[in-house]
Design a protein around this motif. Structure first.
Motif, PDB file in Angstrom:
ATOM      1  N   THR A   1       4.277   8.950   1.269  1.00 37.75           N
ATOM      2  CA  THR A   1       4.273  10.312   0.770  1.00 37.75           C
ATOM      3  C   THR A   1       3.661  11.223   1.831  1.00 37.75           C
ATOM      4  O   THR A   1       3.021  10.753   2.784  1.00 37.75           O
ATOM      5  N   THR A   2       3.855  12.534   1.685  1.00 38.82           N
ATOM      6  CA  THR A   2       3.340  13.487   2.665  1.00 38.82           C
ATOM      7  C   THR A   2       2.528  14.571   1.962  1.00 38.82           C
ATOM      8  O   THR A   2       2.803  14.941   0.823  1.00 38.82           O
ATOM      9  N   VAL A   3       1.538  15.074   2.691  1.00 33.37           N
ATOM     10  CA  VAL A   3       0.711  16.188   2.215  1.00 33.37           C
ATOM     11  C   VAL A   3       0.538  17.151   3.385  1.00 33.37           C
ATOM     12  O   VAL A   3       0.119  16.738   4.474  1.00 33.37           O
ATOM     13  N   GLN A   4       0.869  18.418   3.173  1.00 31.93           N
ATOM     14  CA  GLN A   4       0.664  19.420   4.211  1.00 31.93           C
ATOM     15  C   GLN A   4      -0.772  19.919   4.130  1.00 31.93           C
ATOM     16  O   GLN A   4      -1.146  20.634   3.198  1.00 31.93           O
ATOM     17  N   ALA A   5      -1.588  19.529   5.065  1.00 31.33           N
ATOM     18  CA  ALA A   5      -2.997  19.901   5.091  1.00 31.33           C
ATOM     19  C   ALA A   5      -3.537  19.574   6.477  1.00 31.33           C
ATOM     20  O   ALA A   5      -2.883  18.903   7.275  1.00 31.33           O
ATOM     21  N   GLU A   6      -4.740  20.079   6.753  1.00 31.13           N
ATOM     22  CA  GLU A   6      -5.345  19.789   8.046  1.00 31.13           C
ATOM     23  C   GLU A   6      -6.861  19.769   7.922  1.00 31.13           C
ATOM     24  O   GLU A   6      -7.434  20.220   6.933  1.00 31.13           O
ATOM     25  N   LEU A   7      -7.476  19.194   8.936  1.00 32.07           N
ATOM     26  CA  LEU A   7      -8.929  19.256   9.077  1.00 32.07           C
ATOM     27  C   LEU A   7      -9.303  20.550   9.785  1.00 32.07           C
ATOM     28  O   LEU A   7      -8.594  20.967  10.694  1.00 32.07           O
ATOM     29  N   PRO A   8     -10.440  21.152   9.424  1.00 30.34           N
ATOM     30  CA  PRO A   8     -11.250  20.854   8.245  1.00 30.34           C
ATOM     31  C   PRO A   8     -10.613  21.427   6.993  1.00 30.34           C
ATOM     32  O   PRO A   8      -9.728  22.265   7.070  1.00 30.34           O
ATOM     33  N   GLY A   9     -11.074  20.954   5.847  1.00 32.64           N
ATOM     34  CA  GLY A   9     -10.590  21.506   4.586  1.00 32.64           C
ATOM     35  C   GLY A   9      -9.544  20.665   3.898  1.00 32.64           C
ATOM     36  O   GLY A   9      -8.615  21.203   3.293  1.00 32.64           O
TER      37      GLY A   9
ATOM     38  N   PRO B   1      -7.710  18.965   1.049  1.00 30.40           N
ATOM     39  CA  PRO B   1      -7.758  19.359  -0.363  1.00 30.40           C
ATOM     40  C   PRO B   1      -8.337  18.259  -1.244  1.00 30.40           C
ATOM     41  O   PRO B   1      -8.122  17.067  -1.001  1.00 30.40           O
ATOM     42  N   GLY B   2      -9.054  18.660  -2.288  1.00 32.03           N
ATOM     43  CA  GLY B   2      -9.609  17.685  -3.210  1.00 32.03           C
ATOM     44  C   GLY B   2      -8.541  16.864  -3.896  1.00 32.03           C
ATOM     45  O   GLY B   2      -8.775  15.715  -4.278  1.00 32.03           O
ATOM     46  N   SER B   3      -7.337  17.451  -4.016  1.00 31.67           N
ATOM     47  CA  SER B   3      -6.234  16.738  -4.662  1.00 31.67           C
ATOM     48  C   SER B   3      -5.743  15.551  -3.849  1.00 31.67           C
ATOM     49  O   SER B   3      -5.000  14.714  -4.357  1.00 31.67           O
ATOM     50  N   LEU B   4      -6.171  15.480  -2.578  1.00 31.34           N
ATOM     51  CA  LEU B   4      -5.755  14.354  -1.741  1.00 31.34           C
ATOM     52  C   LEU B   4      -6.296  13.041  -2.282  1.00 31.34           C
ATOM     53  O   LEU B   4      -5.661  11.996  -2.168  1.00 31.34           O
ATOM     54  N   GLY B   5      -7.464  13.088  -2.877  1.00 31.03           N
ATOM     55  CA  GLY B   5      -8.057  11.870  -3.418  1.00 31.03           C
ATOM     56  C   GLY B   5      -8.735  11.037  -2.352  1.00 31.03           C
ATOM     57  O   GLY B   5      -9.213  11.560  -1.344  1.00 31.03           O
ATOM     58  N   THR B   6      -8.751   9.715  -2.546  1.00 33.52           N
ATOM     59  CA  THR B   6      -9.468   8.810  -1.649  1.00 33.52           C
ATOM     60  C   THR B   6      -8.546   7.671  -1.210  1.00 33.52           C
ATOM     61  O   THR B   6      -7.473   7.462  -1.770  1.00 33.52           O
ATOM     62  N   ALA B   7      -9.009   6.926  -0.204  1.00 34.54           N
ATOM     63  CA  ALA B   7      -8.194   5.840   0.343  1.00 34.54           C
ATOM     64  C   ALA B   7      -9.076   4.695   0.808  1.00 34.54           C
ATOM     65  O   ALA B   7     -10.264   4.863   1.090  1.00 34.54           O
TER      66      ALA B   7
ATOM     67  N   ALA C   1       0.819  -1.212   0.000  1.00 28.57           N
ATOM     68  CA  ALA C   1       0.000   0.000   0.000  1.00 28.57           C
ATOM     69  C   ALA C   1       0.854   1.263   0.000  1.00 28.57           C
ATOM     70  O   ALA C   1       1.940   1.302   0.591  1.00 28.57           O
ATOM     71  N   GLU C   2       0.331   2.296  -0.659  1.00 23.72           N
ATOM     72  CA  GLU C   2       0.886   3.646  -0.507  1.00 23.72           C
ATOM     73  C   GLU C   2       0.281   4.241   0.763  1.00 23.72           C
ATOM     74  O   GLU C   2      -0.930   4.158   0.988  1.00 23.72           O
ATOM     75  N   VAL C   3       1.127   4.830   1.608  1.00 25.14           N
ATOM     76  CA  VAL C   3       0.658   5.441   2.848  1.00 25.14           C
ATOM     77  C   VAL C   3       0.931   6.939   2.778  1.00 25.14           C
ATOM     78  O   VAL C   3       2.077   7.351   2.564  1.00 25.14           O
ATOM     79  N   VAL C   4      -0.111   7.732   2.945  1.00 19.91           N
ATOM     80  CA  VAL C   4      -0.007   9.182   2.821  1.00 19.91           C
ATOM     81  C   VAL C   4      -0.136   9.808   4.209  1.00 19.91           C
ATOM     82  O   VAL C   4      -1.171   9.666   4.875  1.00 19.91           O
ATOM     83  N   ALA C   5       0.922  10.481   4.652  1.00 21.54           N
ATOM     84  CA  ALA C   5       0.910  11.193   5.921  1.00 21.54           C
ATOM     85  C   ALA C   5       0.404  12.606   5.681  1.00 21.54           C
ATOM     86  O   ALA C   5       0.962  13.346   4.876  1.00 21.54           O
ATOM     87  N   VAL C   6      -0.658  12.991   6.390  1.00 19.53           N
ATOM     88  CA  VAL C   6      -1.261  14.317   6.248  1.00 19.53           C
ATOM     89  C   VAL C   6      -1.135  15.054   7.572  1.00 19.53           C
ATOM     90  O   VAL C   6      -1.618  14.577   8.607  1.00 19.53           O
TER      91      VAL C   6
END
Length: 299
Positions: free
Chosen positions: A110-118, A120-126, A81-86
């Motif tokens: 992989t990493t994505v700088q983001a937080e709840l709420p909001g 990003p749509g670019s995050l996709g699904t899991a 699996a790909e694991v995405v740290a947000v």
């Protein structure tokens, strides 16, 4: 953000800041990662239990990853699996990358700088969305669960680690100060937690019935389980160091909420040269339990 704890940031009631409810997660990075490493047996147990609910997941989100301890556990337990740290904190995401590379799973993390709420749509699904002690840092916890459920793939699983039992590490009577110190620290930290929640933007009161909240978020097959961390005395040097930092933070940030006797007792416990200090006590242990709630998206 996510932990206390435990995993991830190990958020929870263990960061008592008196009347100051702002948390500097980047400054706490070392402590957060040590906390996660101490909890590795419990984190691996949690990931293995979640694996029983999934069939060959290809993408996993760790929402509020902190320094990435649980991120890398997922990469270990789910080897394809790909694991995405947000996480919103850049310094913590840097630690995720470094840890993943060190453990040989960097190509799948992989990493994505983001937080709840909001998110990003670019995050996709899991296929699996994990959040540890992050939701309670948001004013509208029910809305946060809806957002997390919204990034699930069909039949995907949302797992949130919220609630559990306060960490225990000392006997009731430690021979200095009044017996029952930990019970009083628990009460002060609960007051801090209530103040923190009240100050959050859009703070909304809700009965924290997590299975019911997951159901309201549109999930089915709602379940729960608990994991236990039991490190008996005598503790390792690493565990003692973690507890000393924890106690130091409580002493330094809850001065106004503690009486003089308890403040002096904490001073002795964090003194590296004191025979009664946490670094030298033969009776120090580490015991904690986390509750994990899961729900499944429609197929």
């Amino acid at each position: 953000m996510s932990t206390d704890t435990t995993s991830g940031h190990g958020h929870g009631h263990g960061h008592g800041h008196g009347h100051d409810t702002e948390l500097d997660w980047e400054a706490m990075a070392d402590n957060l990662e040590t906390n996660g490493e101490l909890h590795l047996p419990a984190l691996r147990s949690t990931a293995s239990r979640l694996a029983e609910l999934l069939t060959d997941p290809t993408r996993i989100f760790d929402i509020g990853s902190g320094p990435g301890v649980m991120t890398c556990v997922f990469a270990e337990i789910f080897p394809t699996a790909e694991v995405v740290a947000v996480d919103p904190t850049p310094g913590l995401l840097d630690r995720v990358v470094a840890r993943a590379d060190r453990l040989g799973v960097g190509k799948r993390v992989t990493t994505v700088q983001a937080e709840l709420p909001g998110l990003p749509g670019s995050l996709g699904t899991a296929d699996l969305v994990w959040s540890s002690r992050a939701v309670h840092h948001l004013g509208d916890q029910q809305a946060a669960l809806h957002e997390l459920a919204g990034v699930l793939r069909p039949s995907g699983v949302l797992a949130v680690s919220e609630a559990g039992l306060p960490m225990r590490y000392l006997p009731r009577d430690i021979g200095i100060g009044r017996p029952g110190l930990q019970a009083r620290l628990d009460a002060v930290q609960e007051s801090w937690f209530e103040a923190m929640r009240a100050e959050l933007p859009g703070a909304t009161s809700v009965i924290e019935d997590w299975p019911a909240m997951l159901t309201r978020a549109g999930l089915t097959d709602v379940r729960s389980f608990a994991t236990l961390l039991d490190l008996p005395a005598p503790l390792t040097e690493t565990a003692r160091g973690y507890l000393r930092e924890h106690l130091t933070r409580l002493r330094d940030t809850m001065t106004e909420a503690l009486d003089e006797d308890d403040h002096q007792t904490l001073g002795v416990l964090v003194d590296p040269d004191a025979a009664e200090g946490i670094l030298r006590r033969p009776d120090a242990f580490l015991l904690s339990a986390d509750s994990i709630f899961t729900g499944r998206a429609a197929g």
